[in-house]
Design a protein around this motif. Structure first.
Motif, PDB file in Angstrom:
ATOM      1  N   LEU A 236       5.382  11.173   6.573  1.00 58.72           N
ATOM      2  CA  LEU A 236       5.473  10.045   5.651  1.00 58.72           C
ATOM      3  C   LEU A 236       6.692   9.196   5.983  1.00 58.72           C
ATOM      4  N   LEU A 237       7.788   9.880   6.294  1.00 63.48           N
ATOM      5  CA  LEU A 237       9.008   9.145   6.655  1.00 63.48           C
ATOM      6  C   LEU A 237       8.755   8.262   7.871  1.00 63.48           C
ATOM      7  N   GLU A 238       8.018   8.822   8.805  1.00 60.11           N
ATOM      8  CA  GLU A 238       7.716   8.068  10.022  1.00 60.11           C
ATOM      9  C   GLU A 238       6.900   6.822   9.680  1.00 60.11           C
ATOM     10  N   ALA A 239       5.895   7.021   8.802  1.00 61.92           N
ATOM     11  CA  ALA A 239       5.042   5.902   8.407  1.00 61.92           C
ATOM     12  C   ALA A 239       5.860   4.835   7.689  1.00 61.92           C
ATOM     13  N   LEU A 240       6.789   5.296   6.841  1.00 63.23           N
ATOM     14  CA  LEU A 240       7.628   4.337   6.111  1.00 63.23           C
ATOM     15  C   LEU A 240       8.494   3.548   7.090  1.00 63.23           C
ATOM     16  N   GLU A 241       9.025   4.278   8.067  1.00 62.30           N
ATOM     17  CA  GLU A 241       9.872   3.647   9.083  1.00 62.30           C
ATOM     18  C   GLU A 241       9.093   2.560   9.811  1.00 62.30           C
ATOM     19  N   GLN A 242       7.860   2.911  10.232  1.00 63.53           N
ATOM     20  CA  GLN A 242       7.035   1.942  10.959  1.00 63.53           C
ATOM     21  C   GLN A 242       6.717   0.742  10.071  1.00 63.53           C
ATOM     22  N   ALA A 243       6.447   1.030   8.789  1.00 59.86           N
ATOM     23  CA  ALA A 243       6.120  -0.067   7.879  1.00 59.86           C
ATOM     24  C   ALA A 243       7.316  -1.001   7.746  1.00 59.86           C
ATOM     25  N   LEU A 244       8.510  -0.391   7.650  1.00 64.24           N
ATOM     26  CA  LEU A 244       9.718  -1.217   7.523  1.00 64.24           C
ATOM     27  C   LEU A 244       9.909  -2.083   8.762  1.00 64.24           C
ATOM     28  N   THR A 245       9.668  -1.476   9.921  1.00 65.01           N
ATOM     29  CA  THR A 245       9.789  -2.240  11.170  1.00 65.01           C
ATOM     30  C   THR A 245       8.782  -3.371  11.187  1.00 65.01           C
ATOM     31  N   ALA A 246       7.531  -3.019  10.782  1.00 65.79           N
ATOM     32  CA  ALA A 246       6.470  -4.019  10.802  1.00 65.79           C
ATOM     33  C   ALA A 246       6.786  -5.161   9.838  1.00 65.79           C
ATOM     34  N   LEU A 247       7.382  -4.801   8.691  1.00 64.51           N
ATOM     35  CA  LEU A 247       7.682  -5.824   7.687  1.00 64.51           C
ATOM     36  C   LEU A 247       8.637  -6.872   8.244  1.00 64.51           C
ATOM     37  N   ALA A 248       9.532  -6.408   9.051  1.00 64.51           N
ATOM     38  CA  ALA A 248      10.510  -7.336   9.620  1.00 64.51           C
ATOM     39  C   ALA A 248       9.822  -8.422  10.436  1.00 64.51           C
ATOM     40  N   ALA A 249       8.615  -8.100  10.957  1.00 58.57           N
ATOM     41  CA  ALA A 249       7.921  -9.023  11.839  1.00 58.57           C
ATOM     42  C   ALA A 249       6.807  -9.776  11.129  1.00 58.57           C
ATOM     43  N   VAL A 250       6.600  -9.476   9.854  1.00 55.32           N
ATOM     44  CA  VAL A 250       5.455 -10.076   9.155  1.00 55.32           C
ATOM     45  C   VAL A 250       5.729 -11.529   8.823  1.00 55.32           C
ATOM     46  N   PRO A 251       4.749 -12.387   9.054  1.00 57.33           N
ATOM     47  CA  PRO A 251       4.923 -13.776   8.614  1.00 57.33           C
ATOM     48  C   PRO A 251       4.954 -13.811   7.090  1.00 57.33           C
ATOM     49  N   SER A 252       5.713 -14.704   6.536  1.00 50.43           N
ATOM     50  CA  SER A 252       5.942 -14.645   5.104  1.00 50.43           C
ATOM     51  C   SER A 252       4.807 -15.249   4.276  1.00 50.43           C
ATOM     52  N   THR A 253       3.639 -14.680   4.415  1.00 55.15           N
ATOM     53  CA  THR A 253       2.542 -15.043   3.522  1.00 55.15           C
ATOM     54  C   THR A 253       2.081 -13.770   2.831  1.00 55.15           C
ATOM     55  N   LEU A 254       1.903 -13.880   1.561  1.00 53.83           N
ATOM     56  CA  LEU A 254       1.541 -12.694   0.811  1.00 53.83           C
ATOM     57  C   LEU A 254       0.133 -12.812   0.262  1.00 53.83           C
ATOM     58  N   SER A 255      -0.480 -11.671   0.131  1.00 50.66           N
ATOM     59  CA  SER A 255      -1.802 -11.665  -0.499  1.00 50.66           C
ATOM     60  C   SER A 255      -1.612 -11.833  -2.004  1.00 50.66           C
ATOM     61  N   ASP A 256      -2.693 -12.130  -2.680  1.00 47.27           N
ATOM     62  CA  ASP A 256      -2.625 -12.340  -4.121  1.00 47.27           C
ATOM     63  C   ASP A 256      -2.677 -11.040  -4.911  1.00 47.27           C
ATOM     64  N   THR A 257      -3.000  -9.992  -4.203  1.00 49.62           N
ATOM     65  CA  THR A 257      -3.161  -8.728  -4.909  1.00 49.62           C
ATOM     66  C   THR A 257      -1.897  -8.396  -5.674  1.00 49.62           C
ATOM     67  N   ARG A 258      -2.044  -8.133  -6.955  1.00 50.03           N
ATOM     68  CA  ARG A 258      -0.884  -7.795  -7.761  1.00 50.03           C
ATOM     69  C   ARG A 258      -0.663  -6.300  -7.771  1.00 50.03           C
ATOM     70  N   LEU A 259       0.553  -6.006  -8.037  1.00 53.63           N
ATOM     71  CA  LEU A 259       0.929  -4.605  -8.058  1.00 53.63           C
ATOM     72  C   LEU A 259       0.512  -3.942  -9.371  1.00 53.63           C
ATOM     73  N   GLY A 260       0.349  -2.675  -9.306  1.00 48.22           N
ATOM     74  CA  GLY A 260       0.174  -1.935 -10.547  1.00 48.22           C
ATOM     75  C   GLY A 260      -1.240  -1.878 -11.058  1.00 48.22           C
ATOM     76  N   GLN A 261      -2.171  -1.460 -10.238  1.00 39.03           N
ATOM     77  CA  GLN A 261      -3.505  -1.216 -10.760  1.00 39.03           C
ATOM     78  C   GLN A 261      -3.415  -0.052 -11.729  1.00 39.03           C
ATOM     79  N   PRO A 262      -4.093  -0.194 -12.845  1.00 38.78           N
ATOM     80  CA  PRO A 262      -4.024   0.918 -13.796  1.00 38.78           C
ATOM     81  C   PRO A 262      -4.626   2.172 -13.193  1.00 38.78           C
ATOM     82  N   GLN A 263      -3.915   3.237 -13.292  1.00 40.70           N
ATOM     83  CA  GLN A 263      -4.435   4.495 -12.761  1.00 40.70           C
ATOM     84  C   GLN A 263      -4.758   5.414 -13.911  1.00 40.70           C
ATOM     85  N   ALA A 264      -5.878   6.042 -13.798  1.00 39.55           N
ATOM     86  CA  ALA A 264      -6.256   6.990 -14.835  1.00 39.55           C
ATOM     87  C   ALA A 264      -5.189   8.059 -14.911  1.00 39.55           C
TER      88      ALA A 264
END
Lengths: 759, 83
Positions: free
Chosen positions: A331-359
């Motif tokens: 998981l740490l590795e995946a987080l690391e890769q995600a952080l690296t990838a984020l640095a390269a992401v163009p600054s456009t965000l999807s509309d999906t909002r955070l916090g879907q209700p979970q049962a």
């Protein structure tokens, strides 16, 4: 679970039950000093015990209930139904926790929060009472940001300085106990584990004294934080200190609107870093999987909301791997890769909002019934079983003794064996009786939950009902009580729902507005009689006939032939319901037939008498103990039969070549004995199934009174403990059967009499 | 000892600073309240240690080696000390 915990569980259940009884008395007869004091004492003792076994959530809840009941006693509050309901709900909650504590040894994660919420609900009655001096508990923010405490507003402001605020959040107020360092607590360590941390503020609870006067081991800190993780995951972190922490849900509208024009990944990055931080905390073994789980959820939520979807997927995969390997590394590795990838992401965000209700995962522990006698019932049951086996062994000894008598009759040794056999037989019989006596309980135990049941249902139906019980000291076997409970509940619900009229109707009929339900237990020889009577509207035979004809239960001419008593008896038929509309309480048409089959399964009978306008009485006639026999269920000729296991010496499968023919009969050699084979289907005059001649045959070897026969059957289905009923009515004269029993599906099973079969 | 004082008078937190470090740290700060505090080598600190730092009102030197503290506590601390 150690002895202390066991004692706590037993004691807590007892206290809860007694407090409930007294609460009902309080409601019915007004707040007598005595009843209120009793409840108060019970709550106080319970709170103390909860403290001893270290269940702070239970303590804080009970503390609030105690305050409320103290108000009742002092007369600052009136014991109305709402307050009684609230205290009972509290006891229900505590009772549920006791069950969970018994099952799991700990309270569920959300217990602290639930307890606090419950305590606040209870305290709200105190604050509503104008005369009461107790300070109002701080209210949870409900609507707009205007109502939020300033510290939460400050934390939100801290997030909104970030370009991209979250969609939902939980505020955490954690004030560690002053002496927490001495308990080995490290509050900072708990805070490190909080998933989805979005803002955090640490301050002194009391202004720090001058450096020269500070006690470094007295904790004087206050932690305020905002998290965007699931509330459940947060309360899991603080599960051991529920009395020191408050979680406050921040309403969505209180959070600043997302500024889509200036998308940024700062917050997502923050969340990911926080998870990495949390996972890197060393020395975490016990709750590692829980941490991985909450880290994955928090990280994936954040990524879904503000990053390319494949990053969230990758984190989820990493999380699954981490869970499987029980190490955070993937998981740490995946987080690391995600952080690296984020640095390269163009600054456009999807509309999906955070916090879907979970049962919310409700780890619903099956509500354990109150099964504890002075000794655990399981131990007593084991003893009963052993005593039963001893009886069987005693019978075997009798056979051996007879053989000794036959072969060595008249000798000294034969007389000695006979003398000892008699002594053992007498002792075993006495032992068996005494052991069964252990399980005898008094009817009061069966009755004790009914006052609450009747109160709650009557309140739900807006009816007034008083319960009268008689014969509380009548004794019967606990297994009867266990099986009797459900039918009794059906009967009482039926009486409340269908029998008892509402106060207006009763008034119009010239009856007292408060109806009476009476339950009486008594012994008649070795039978237990239970009578449930109400003074309600009674059953109208005409209405029953009408309903039966509508439901096509019987043909019109059959209905006409019924006497009124027989017509009333139709309420026990499957699929019969007299209530015009189905209700929550009863009237699903399964009540009364379930009662009858339940009672008959334990060898009892149900009779019902009713007088229109006067009331209804149901009489249960039951054995005081359940005598069980063990049977083998076999299938032959398409039918099921039971064979007493006592008579079955073995079952074998033989190939046809081992079967030899002697004149017209077949036989097989087993252990150097020729055992005749008889087809059970043929014996029962049933059509035999066509079968493959080369296939192996299934034989049940039945031995009784010195004879042995191998019965050929099509299949062996099951082995069951059943209560055998003697052949009654039409079947009374039929030979070859030991009796009948009801199977779980309601089917009547004929149990073969091995002795007669071998004739 | 994970908390010690250099000859130059700098108090240094090093490695994992347990609850027991709170008292010596407090004593050092009581003697020299204006001492410089270097926490860059501190991997993880106990609440009691953090409490002493907060109570002393000093702004430690550099980025805290305890990354959680660096992220969530230090910014407020520097601001408060700077005010």
């Amino acid at each position: 679970m150690n002895a202390l915990h066991e004692q706590f569980v037993t004691e807590a259940r007892d206290l809860i039950r007694r407090a409930t009884d007294q609460l009902i008395a309080l409601e019915r007869y007004g707040a007598s000093d005595e009843a209120a004091s009793y409840v108060l004492r019970a709550l106080h003792t319970l709170k103390g015990s909860a403290g001893i076994v270290e269940l702070p959530a239970m303590s804080i809840t009970l503390h609030a209930a105690e305050d409320l009941v103290a108000g009742l006693r002092e007369g600052t509050l009136v014991a109305d139904s709402d307050i009684i309901d609230a205290v009972m709900a509290c006891l229900d909650q505590v009772s549920h926790w006791v069950d969970e504590f018994e099952a799991a040894g700990v309270l569920p994660f959300q217990a602290g929060e639930d307890g606090r919420a419950m305590a606040e609900r209870l305290r709200s009655f105190l604050t509503n009472a104008a005369a009461d001096p107790v300070a109002p508990a701080s209210r949870e923010p409900a609507g707009s940001a205007g109502e939020l405490p300033s510290w939460i507003a400050r934390l939100i402001a801290a997030i909104s300085s970030m370009p991209e605020p979250p969609g939902h959040a939980t505020a955490i107020l954690y004030e560690p106990a002053v002496g927490c360092f001495y308990n080995g607590d490290d509050p900072l360590q708990l805070m490190r584990q909080v998933p989805g941390l979005a803002a955090c503020h640490i301050e002194a609870r009391e202004p720090f004294a001058a450096l020269s006067e500070i006690d470094p081991y007295a904790c004087n800190m206050r932690f305020q934080a905002l998290s965007i993780a699931e509330r459940e995951d947060i309360s899991r972190i603080f599960r051991l200190v529920p009395d020191q922490v408050r979680l406050i849900g921040i309403p969505r509208q209180a959070l600043p609107a997302a500024n889509a024009a200036q998308p940024s990944l700062a917050l997502v990055r923050n969340v990911l870093e926080a998870q990495r931080e949390m996972l890197n905390v060393p020395g975490r073994k016990a709750d590692l999987l829980g941490c991985i789980g909450s880290a994955v959820r928090a990280a994936a939520n954040a990524l879904r909301y503000g990053a390319p979807p494949e990053l969230a997927e990758a984190v989820l995969r990493g999380g699954a791997l981490a869970t499987a390997q029980q190490t955070p590394a993937p998981l740490l590795e995946a987080l690391e890769q995600a952080l690296t990838a984020l640095a390269a992401v163009p600054s456009t965000l999807s509309d999906t909002r955070l916090g879907q209700p979970q049962a919310r995962a409700t780890n619903e522990v099956e509500r354990a019934a109150d099964r504890v006698l002075r000794v655990g019932a399981a131990k007593v049951d084991a003893l009963v079983n052993l005593a039963g086996e001893l009886v069987v062994a005693k019978n075997a000894l009798a056979r051996s003794a007879r053989r000794v008598e036959q072969e060595l009759g008249g000798t000294e040794i034969s007389r000695a064996v006979e003398r000892d056999r008699e002594a053992i037989e007498r002792l075993v019989t006495e032992l068996h009786g005494a052991v069964l006596q252990l399980r005898m309980i008094e009817a009061a135990q069966l009755f004790r939950s009914f006052p609450r049941l009747i109160r709650d249902v009557a309140r739900q139906l807006d009816k007034k009902v008083a319960l009268v019980t008689r014969g509380e000291t009548t004794e019967f076997d606990k297994s009867i009580m266990d099986r009797l409970f459900e039918p009794m509940v059906h009967l009482l619900r039926n009486a409340l729902d269908h029998g008892i009229e509402n106060p207006e109707q009763r008034h119009a009929a010239g009856k007292p507005e408060t109806a009476t339900i009476s339950i009486a237990a008594s012994r008649a020889g070795d039978r237990l009689l239970i009578e449930v009577a109400d003074d309600g509207r009674g059953i109208d035979p005409a209405a029953i006939r009408k309903r039966a004809s509508e439901n096509r239960l019987l043909a019109p001419d059959e209905l006409d032939a019924l006497t009124d008593e027989q017509a009333i008896d139709l309420v026990f038929s499957a699929g019969f319901s007299t209530a015009p509309a189905l209700s929550d309480i009863s009237g699903r048409g399964i009540g009364m037939d379930a009662v009858r089959s339940g009672i008959e399964q334990m060898g009892g009978r149900v009779a019902l008498e009713s007088w229109k306008g006067i009331g209804t009485t149901v009489r249960l006639d039951l054995p005081t103990t359940v005598s069980m026999s063990r049977i083998m269920l076999v299938e032959t000729g398409g039918q099921l039969f039971g064979i007493s296991m006592d008579a079955v010496s073995e079952t074998v499968r033989v190939t046809p070549d081992r079967i030899s023919r002697v004149k017209k009969n077949y036989g097989v050699i087993l252990r150097e004995r020729v055992v005749p084979i008889v087809s059970l289907a043929e014996r029962m005059k049933l059509p035999e199934r066509a079968r493959d001649q080369a296939a192996p045959r299934l034989l049940v070897i039945v031995e009784s009174a010195g004879k042995i026969v191998a019965f050929e059957v099509d299949a062996i289905r099951d082995r069951l403990d059943v209560v055998l009923k003697p052949m009654q009515g039409l079947l009374e004269g039929v030979r070859g059967f030991a009796g009948t029993t009801l199977l779980g599906n309601g089917q009547v099973l004929l149990v073969l009499d091995a002795k007669e079969l071998l004739q | 000892m994970t908390v010690h004082r250099t000859e130059a008078g700098v108090i240094i937190l090093e490695g994992v600073c347990p609850v027991e470090d709170a008292e010596p740290l407090l004593q050092m700060l009581q003697r020299t309240p204006k001492a410089a505090l270097d926490w860059t080598q501190c991997e993880r600190m106990h609440t009691a240690v953090l409490q002493v730092i907060l109570a002393s009102g000093i702004a430690p030197i550099g980025r805290c080696g305890d990354t959680w503290v660096a992220q969530w506590v230090a910014p407020g601390l520097h601001k408060a000390a700077g005010d």
